[in-house]
Motif scaffolding. Sequence first.
Motif, short mmCIF file in Angstrom:
data_model
loop_
_atom_site.label_atom_id
_atom_site.label_comp_id
_atom_site.label_asym_id
_atom_site.label_seq_id
_atom_site.Cartn_x
_atom_site.Cartn_y
_atom_site.Cartn_z
N TYR A 1 0.85 -1.19 0.00
CA TYR A 1 0.00 0.00 0.00
C TYR A 1 0.89 1.24 0.00
CZ TYR A 1 1.00 0.96 4.96
OH TYR A 1 1.62 1.27 6.13
N LEU A 2 0.32 2.37 -0.42
CA LEU A 2 1.06 3.62 -0.52
C LEU A 2 0.69 4.49 0.68
CD1 LEU A 2 3.00 4.96 -2.56
CD2 LEU A 2 1.05 6.12 -3.56
N LEU B 1 3.25 8.62 -0.84
CA LEU B 1 2.42 9.38 -1.76
C LEU B 1 3.07 10.74 -2.07
CD1 LEU B 1 -0.20 9.65 -3.34
CD2 LEU B 1 -1.30 10.54 -1.28
N ALA B 2 3.64 11.39 -1.07
CA ALA B 2 4.30 12.68 -1.28
C ALA B 2 5.53 12.50 -2.19
CB ALA B 2 4.72 13.27 0.06
N TYR B 3 6.28 11.43 -1.97
CA TYR B 3 7.46 11.17 -2.80
C TYR B 3 7.04 10.89 -4.25
CZ TYR B 3 11.79 8.96 -4.38
OH TYR B 3 12.92 8.64 -5.09
N PHE B 4 5.97 10.09 -4.41
CA PHE B 4 5.48 9.75 -5.75
C PHE B 4 5.04 11.01 -6.51
CE2 PHE B 4 1.86 8.53 -8.46
CZ PHE B 4 2.51 7.68 -9.33
N TRP B 5 4.32 11.93 -5.83
CA TRP B 5 3.85 13.13 -6.50
C TRP B 5 5.02 14.04 -6.89
CZ3 TRP B 5 0.68 15.02 -9.52
CH2 TRP B 5 0.41 16.38 -9.63
N THR C 1 7.98 1.14 -0.86
CA THR C 1 9.18 1.94 -0.58
C THR C 1 9.46 2.92 -1.71
OG1 THR C 1 10.65 0.35 -1.66
CG2 THR C 1 10.14 -0.04 0.66
N ASN C 2 10.29 3.94 -1.41
CA ASN C 2 10.69 4.93 -2.44
C ASN C 2 11.42 4.25 -3.59
OD1 ASN C 2 9.55 6.84 -0.83
ND2 ASN C 2 11.47 7.71 -0.08
N ALA C 3 12.23 3.24 -3.28
CA ALA C 3 12.96 2.51 -4.34
C ALA C 3 11.99 1.83 -5.29
CB ALA C 3 13.90 1.50 -3.70
N GLU C 4 10.90 1.28 -4.74
CA GLU C 4 9.91 0.62 -5.62
C GLU C 4 9.18 1.64 -6.47
OE1 GLU C 4 8.64 -3.34 -3.06
OE2 GLU C 4 7.86 -1.36 -2.44
#
Length: 269
Positions: free
Chosen positions: A4-5, A10-14, A259-262
């Motif tokens: 799950y995110l 979520l902030a890193y993805f955006w 994770t951020n790596a994923e």
Amino acid sequence: MAKYLDETGLAYFWAKIKEKLAAKADSSALPTKTSQLTNDSGFITAGDVPEGAAASSTVPKMDGTAAAGTETAFARGDHIHPTDTSRLSATGDAKNTTVTFTAATTRAAIASGETLSILMGKIAKYMADFGSLAFKSTVAKGDLDADVQASLGKANTALQSFTETDPTVPAWAKAAVKPTYTAAEVGALSLTEAANYVKKSDLTNVYKYKGSVAAVSDLPASGNTAGDVWNVESSNMNYAWTGTAWDPLGQIFSIDNITNAEIDTVLSA
């Protein structure tokens, strides 16, 4: 295991999405002229027509002998060919097709690849050999041959006058009206009662709890019946025998954050 995110992910993805959008806007520019666009269909515009070339005003031909032609004008994009009346249409009811044929002299099986005139000749022979009886929806006794009618009459008379004389046949079986019995009188279930019971075949694959073992390796390797279920204490899971192997009736479920790596791996793809 599921992923799950969470809020941090979520902030890193955006943030990564905005970086990619900014880089895309800087490295690409929209065309401002039609000449900068690629024509996928391969059509030409009026400006691309060679000097001196003209559109043809000749009506497209059909039903003729193939020829390369001598005209230098190009065909218009909306030109329409007439119908080729020398060919039988692949669709439609062929109501205007005329077939010339001669009825075959002897009956013969229809074979694949034969011409329509041969096929129609064979069919005509078959139809001509049919008697009037073949075209009746029902057949009455009077339609049959006289000898056949006489034989049927004799058989009917013999059946009507037959009397059973075999001493081994019980009297009730010889009677014109046979006795009837209820299901209770013969010790059987009625149809209504039978609907409340299941067949043995309906119970062959029902799960049957057999007990508990400490580990999967302790599950019995022989003497099992499809539907046998054992509890494995080490994982607190039930295993059922399929007939060839032990099948876990569930699994341990866990959920972890992405994770951020994923996230980087997904965006790089």
